[in-house]
Design an enzyme around this catalytic site. Structure first.
Site, PDB file in Angstrom:
ATOM      1  CE1 TYR A  30      -4.204   1.533   0.174  1.00  0.00           C
ATOM      2  CE2 TYR A  30      -3.232   2.911   1.882  1.00  0.00           C
ATOM      3  CZ  TYR A  30      -4.254   2.662   0.987  1.00  0.00           C
ATOM      4  OH  TYR A  30      -5.326   3.523   0.902  1.00  0.00           O
ATOM      5  CD  GLN A  52       1.785   3.013  -9.648  1.00  0.00           C
ATOM      6  OE1 GLN A  52       0.713   2.569 -10.043  1.00  0.00           O
ATOM      7  NE2 GLN A  52       2.242   4.194 -10.026  1.00  0.00           N
ATOM      8  CG  HIS A  74       9.148  -2.022 -13.247  1.00  0.00           C
ATOM      9  ND1 HIS A  74       9.425  -1.921 -14.587  1.00  0.00           N
ATOM     10  CD2 HIS A  74      10.278  -1.608 -12.607  1.00  0.00           C
ATOM     11  CE1 HIS A  74      10.655  -1.457 -14.757  1.00  0.00           C
ATOM     12  NE2 HIS A  74      11.198  -1.267 -13.566  1.00  0.00           N
ATOM     13  N   GLY A  78       1.973   7.038  -8.496  1.00  0.00           N
ATOM     14  CA  GLY A  78       0.652   6.702  -7.977  1.00  0.00           C
ATOM     15  C   GLY A  78      -0.162   7.924  -7.587  1.00  0.00           C
ATOM     16  CG  ASP A 124      10.336   2.192 -16.032  1.00  0.00           C
ATOM     17  OD1 ASP A 124       9.648   3.166 -16.363  1.00  0.00           O
ATOM     18  OD2 ASP A 124      10.576   1.891 -14.849  1.00  0.00           O
ATOM     19  CD  GLU A 164      18.291  32.387 -15.955  1.00  0.00           C
ATOM     20  OE1 GLU A 164      17.884  31.583 -16.807  1.00  0.00           O
ATOM     21  OE2 GLU A 164      18.010  33.596 -15.973  1.00  0.00           O
ATOM     22  CB  SER A 193      12.069  34.642 -26.643  1.00  0.00           C
ATOM     23  OG  SER A 193      13.253  34.062 -26.131  1.00  0.00           O
TER      24      SER A 193
END
Ligand SMILES: NC(=O)c1ccc[n+]([C@@H]2O[C@H](COP(=O)([O-])OP(=O)(O)OC[C@H]3O[C@@H](n4cnc5c(N)ncnc54)[C@H](OP(=O)(O)O)[C@@H]3O)[C@@H](O)[C@H]2O)c1
Length: 323
Positions: free
Chosen positions: A24, A27, A106, A132, A189, A225, A250
């Site tokens: 728990y 995920q 996974h 999650g 992944d 920055e 820009s």
């Protein structure tokens, strides 16, 4: 590439089935709550004395000890940390019902042989592509998170339908479910974690920050920055793609990016990325993860402590948004 959405997916294969979620955490919490809200019969399997029991029950969920949850379920989802899947699977295998389905978010533990599921089991993957917390908040908003799905073992002939119904029930069918394999998902992944978003990008930010500070720029401005603007570009790319992002910045920023980007990320970076991918495929990372867990996570603990002591972190603490 096949992308399926709710309208393409039959929810019936989960009807009348009980799902046990083991873990728990990040995920586990989100998937359990989404399944529950989708009307699926779900139980959270936890270790004796787990601190998560109170939280899960306060959210209206049923909890049980891992072995009892597993024995009661037709679908068992492995949502404990990857590095303990081998031990957890050994523990639950005797109690898994014959012909049950075993799910993962996974592909790592099956791809790299940490778990070798019994031959009577269906084995499927539904891997949401994000944390999650976001899986849950998107579900509540009526949206979903894109996910990858796959089948490694189809003992019943119904594994594909169960995987898709599961992905639909956790809300991923609202955004899309992409067909893949355990190997492809795991390798991509693990590659990304090391070489792109989670490994290389933060190091690039740190390197930029340190270069500006060494060049005499104040740490606060260097932070704004090099680190502070990440959210802006992430949101632009998410909404418009990379080309669309470039169209709305820009001309100054666009020309700077054109001249500088490929100078920093040059052929040598691509060469090292290819090396990372080859190492991942050879199972080196899976070995490192197992070693780290067996040793009590020494490298992770040291790195976490060191990260907190840096100048960059100090600036972040002073500039962070107050909510
Ligand atoms: N994190 C993500 O955003 C994410 C995204 C996509 C896929 N995934 C995948 O989802 C899976 C779960 O990852 P996660 O990050 O959600 O894990 P996590 O948050 O670290 O999982 C923690 C939970 O696992 C339980 N747990 C730990 N050891 C256990 C054991 N021996 N027996 C039973 N339960 C145990 C913990 O129990 P206690 O409550 O008792 O401490 C806790 O409830 C992994 O396969 C991961 O790769 C994760």
């Amino acid at each position: 590439m096949q992308l399926l959405r709710d309208a393409d997916i039959d929810p019936a294969p989960l009807a009348g089935k009980r799902v046990a979620i083991l873990g728990y955490g990040n995920q586990g919490r989100a998937q359990t709550l989404n399944l529950h809200d989708s009307g699926v019969d779900v139980v959270v399997g936890l270790r004796g004395g787990s601190g998560s029991t109170t939280e899960a029950e306060a959210s209206g969920l049923e909890t049980a000890l891992v072995e009892d949850a597993v024995a009661s379920a037709e679908v068992v989802m492995m949502l404990a940390p990857d590095e303990i899947h081998a031990a957890l699977y050994r523990e639950i295998e005797p109690g898994l019902r014959k012909d049950a389905a075993l799910g993962f978010s996974h592909g790592l533990s099956v791809r790299f042989g940490l778990v070798e599921p019994r031959s009577d089991l269906d084995v499927f993957l539904v891997a949401p592509k994000g944390p999650g917390t976001a899986l849950r908040s998107l579900y509540i908003e009526g949206k979903g998170m894109i996910a990858v799905w796959a089948v490694a073992q189809d003992a019943s002939g119904k594994a594909r339908e169960i995987a898709l119904a599961y992905g639909r029930a956790i809300g991923c069918g609202r955004a899309g479910l992409i067909a893949s394999s355990f190997a492809e998902e795991a390798e991509a992944d693990l590659f990304n974690e090391q070489a792109v978003v989670w490994g290389a990008v933060p190091e690039l930010l740190v390197a930029g920050f340190e270069t500006l500070v060494a060049g005499g720029v104040s740490p606060e401005l260097a932070y704004l920055e090099c680190v502070g603007e990440l959210k802006l570009i992430a949101e632009l790319i998410d909404a418009r793609g990379i080309a669309g992002m470039r169209e709305v910045i820009s001309n100054t920023a666009e020309l700077g990016a054109l001249l500088g980007g490929k100078r920093i990320v040059d052929a040598s970076v691509r060469q090292r990325m290819a090396e990372v991918l080859a190492e991942v495929r050879a199972g080196r990372f899976a070995e490192e993860l197992t070693k780290e867990e067996l040793g009590g996570y020494p490298r992770l603990e040291n790195a976490r402590a060191a990260d907190r002591q840096t100048l960059l972190e100090n600036v972040f603490e002073r500039l962070r948004p107050r909510r």
